[in-house]
Design a protein around this motif. Structure first.
Motif, PDB file in Angstrom:
ATOM      1  N   ASP A 159       0.525   4.439  -2.539  1.00  0.00           N
ATOM      2  CA  ASP A 159       0.349   5.818  -2.091  1.00  0.00           C
ATOM      3  C   ASP A 159       1.493   6.709  -2.565  1.00  0.00           C
ATOM      4  N   GLN A 172     -11.558   4.684  -2.880  1.00  0.00           N
ATOM      5  CA  GLN A 172     -10.616   4.085  -1.924  1.00  0.00           C
ATOM      6  C   GLN A 172      -9.788   2.983  -2.594  1.00  0.00           C
ATOM      7  N   SER A 173     -10.156   2.653  -3.820  1.00  0.00           N
ATOM      8  CA  SER A 173      -9.418   1.640  -4.568  1.00  0.00           C
ATOM      9  C   SER A 173      -7.976   2.068  -4.777  1.00  0.00           C
ATOM     10  N   LYS A 174      -7.076   1.100  -4.665  1.00  0.00           N
ATOM     11  CA  LYS A 174      -5.664   1.355  -4.902  1.00  0.00           C
ATOM     12  C   LYS A 174      -5.246   0.929  -6.305  1.00  0.00           C
ATOM     13  N   TRP A 179     -17.183   7.868  -3.469  1.00  0.00           N
ATOM     14  CA  TRP A 179     -16.168   7.920  -2.402  1.00  0.00           C
ATOM     15  C   TRP A 179     -15.655   6.515  -2.082  1.00  0.00           C
ATOM     16  N   ASP A 215       0.809  -1.214   0.000  1.00  0.00           N
ATOM     17  CA  ASP A 215       0.000   0.000   0.000  1.00  0.00           C
ATOM     18  C   ASP A 215       0.848   1.272   0.000  1.00  0.00           C
ATOM     19  N   PRO A 272     -12.384  -2.226  -3.330  1.00  0.00           N
ATOM     20  CA  PRO A 272     -12.232  -1.565  -2.033  1.00  0.00           C
ATOM     21  C   PRO A 272     -13.341  -1.962  -1.065  1.00  0.00           C
ATOM     22  N   SER A 281     -13.728  13.914  -2.057  1.00  0.00           N
ATOM     23  CA  SER A 281     -12.558  13.157  -2.489  1.00  0.00           C
ATOM     24  C   SER A 281     -11.616  13.972  -3.375  1.00  0.00           C
TER      25      SER A 281
END
Length: 524
Positions: A308, A483-485, A479, A304, A450, A346
């Motif tokens: 990020d 949150q999906s990466k 929203w 993660d 997510p 977001s």
């Protein structure tokens, strides 16, 4: 193959949101639909509209690879296929689903069944009837055909009953998005007889749309004539269409000036030249958004902190400044500002911060140069070079790999890192599931999704589009999806077109090209 990528010079503009019935035309009018007033008269020989000879000459940078709508999918080329094919519904200037082949529809009380009532006495250009059996055949083919690009969009449809002109869709869940979904993008309906051999349909399309194909030269040109049996033929004032695969962007303006074309999708880099040439340059509101696609099932994106770090390494403004010539905007989601699915909360969740990016990489145990990535794309794309440069600045080495068969590994979820862009769908819920759902065609990290997304998007589907809390519920699902990466959105760019003054203004239907009521006059 669940989707198609289309490279648009100089940026990327691909598939995918269908919007809800509560989209405000006023918002699009102020935010996206500025008609740019040209200063000069167009010179050169426009095609004149003598009796029976009003000819549209359209130079398209999205010339369809496939003319079977099941294979072509809902990418940008759906606008060209809409010359031939009609759908159950279509989208009006407010983004609302309105009748097309279906004159009306209604849900049952529970919301898990919808009946479409087709217009009477319609037929495909091969003489076959446009009836509920044709709708059933189109849906079943889209769900089952091996090379369908649409099966992931139709998961809510469990089965179809066909009785005369009534098509009853039994749903696997309560889903009030169906009229939005089954419009021009996702279910363009072909003659079942012609579709019996899909390979032939791909080369000789047969629909019930406003025009009939007379000649098709694959990848190059299509000649069409007006369909006298189209249900709204009285409002189609164009007699002939020549759809031509656009040459290099730099030659489109001169082609418009000289009358080789009278309509063209326009690269932003050519907008000023087109305006100076006296052409009508206009922005059609759209839902285009480009992104970096990450596979969190593969190293290094299974960490993660690395994901990020990439998020904070991306300077979205550089994409806008270098690729859109003032027409684009930064975005971190698949919807433009002003659209009701856009989630303001977001908006700046992962701001550009290269120092923080480097810190996250160090915390993940990576020194500068440790991470080496192949960025796999289908063709040369300046976006890739921007990504390469921005990630190099934080110590990630990116090698750009061009694979003309990119679609196969992308949709098989075999790639680690790629680029994508969406033209959206008319159902906002479907846009969300395409990007963030466990089986989403645009989710490179399938089956990852997510936490909380499935429940959030299910609530959207369960909510009637005219419910007072629909917008809040929709934004909550956006929203949850963000949150999906697996995706890092970069910028949004509208649909830009140029035309000779001989062509009247087009309806401002978001993301669509609608020829209803459009006229072509004589003279220069």
């Amino acid at each position: 193959m669940p989707a198609r990528l289309t490279i648009r010079r100089p940026g990327l503009d691909v598939r995918s949101p269908r919007r809800s019935a509560r989209l405000r035309s006023a918002v699009f009018g102020t935010a996206f639909v500025a008609l740019l007033a040209p200063a000069l008269s167009a010179c050169g020989g426009d095609v004149s509209s003598t009796a029976g000879n009003a000819t549209l000459k359209w130079a398209s940078s999205y010339f369809p690879t496939h003319w079977d709508p099941i294979v072509s999918g809902s990418g940008a080329q759906f606008r060209e296929l809409a010359l031939v094919y009609a759908s159950l519904t279509r989208t009006d200037e407010n983004g609302k689903a309105v009748p097309d082949l279906a004159k009306s529809w209604e849900y049952n009380d529970k919301g898990d069944q919808i009946t479409f009532h087709l217009r009477p006495d319609l037929k495909f250009s091969d003489g076959e009837p446009v009836d509920a059996a044709a709708v059933k055949a189109a849906i079943e083919r889209a769900k089952k055909q091996k090379n369908s690009a649409l099966f992931g969009d139709l998961t809510s449809i469990k089965s179809v009953d066909a009785t005369g002109l009534d098509a009853v869709l039994h749903l696997s869940q309560v889903d009030h998005q169906i009229p939005q979904l089954l419009g021009e993008r996702v279910l363009q309906i072909a003659s079942p007889k012609a579709a019996g051999v899909p390979e032939k349909l791909d080369q000789k399309p047969v629909g019930a749309g406003p025009f009939i194909v007379q000649q098709l030269i694959p990848g190059t040109k299509v000649v069409l004539k007006k369909n006298p049996d189209y249900w709204d033929a009285k409002n189609i004032h164009i007699d002939n269409v020549e759809l031509i695969s656009a040459p290099d962007a730099s030659t489109v303006v001169s082609g418009l000036q000289t009358g080789v074309y009278n309509f063209a999708d326009l690269d932003p880099s050519q907008a000023d030249a087109a305006k100076k040439a006296g052409l009508d340059v206009f922005v059609q509101p759209g839902f285009n958004a480009s992104n970096l696609s990450l596979n969190v099932n593969k190293a290094p994106f299974n960490d993660d902190k690395v994901v990020d770090a990439v998020r904070h390494a991306i300077n979205r403004k550089e994409f806008v400044d270098k690729l859109t010539f003032g027409y684009g905007t930064v975005t971190n989601q698949p919807f433009p500002k002003g659209y009701e699915a856009y989630d303001p909360k977001s908006e700046n969740a992962y701001p550009y911060d290269p120092a923080k990016s480097k810190k996250l990489l160090a915390e993940a145990g990576h020194k500068a140069g440790d991470i080496k990535l192949n960025l796999v794309i289908p063709a040369e794309d300046p976006q890739a070079e921007i990504v390469q440069s921005q990630l190099a600045a934080v110590g990630i080495k990116v090698t750009i790999k061009i694979d003309k068969n990119w679609a196969t590994p992308f949709f098989a979820k075999d790639l680690t890192f790629s680029l994508y862009g969406t033209t959206g769908r008319d159902s906002a819920a479907q846009t969300l599931t395409a990007h963030f759902g466990p089986n989403g065609p645009l989710n490179l990290s399938t089956p990852y999704e997510p936490a909380g997304f499935e429940a959030a998007v299910a609530k959207v589907r369960q909510t009637p589009l005219d419910a007072p809390d629909y917008t809040d519920i929709l934004q909550a699902a956006t929203w949850a999806g963000l949150q999906s990466k697996a995706l890092v959105f970069t910028y949004s760019s509208p649909n830009l077109f140029a035309k000779s003054k001989s062509i009247s203004n087009l309806p401002k239907n978001p993301a669509h090209i609608d020829w209803t009521g459009v006229t072509i006059s004589g003279g220069n």
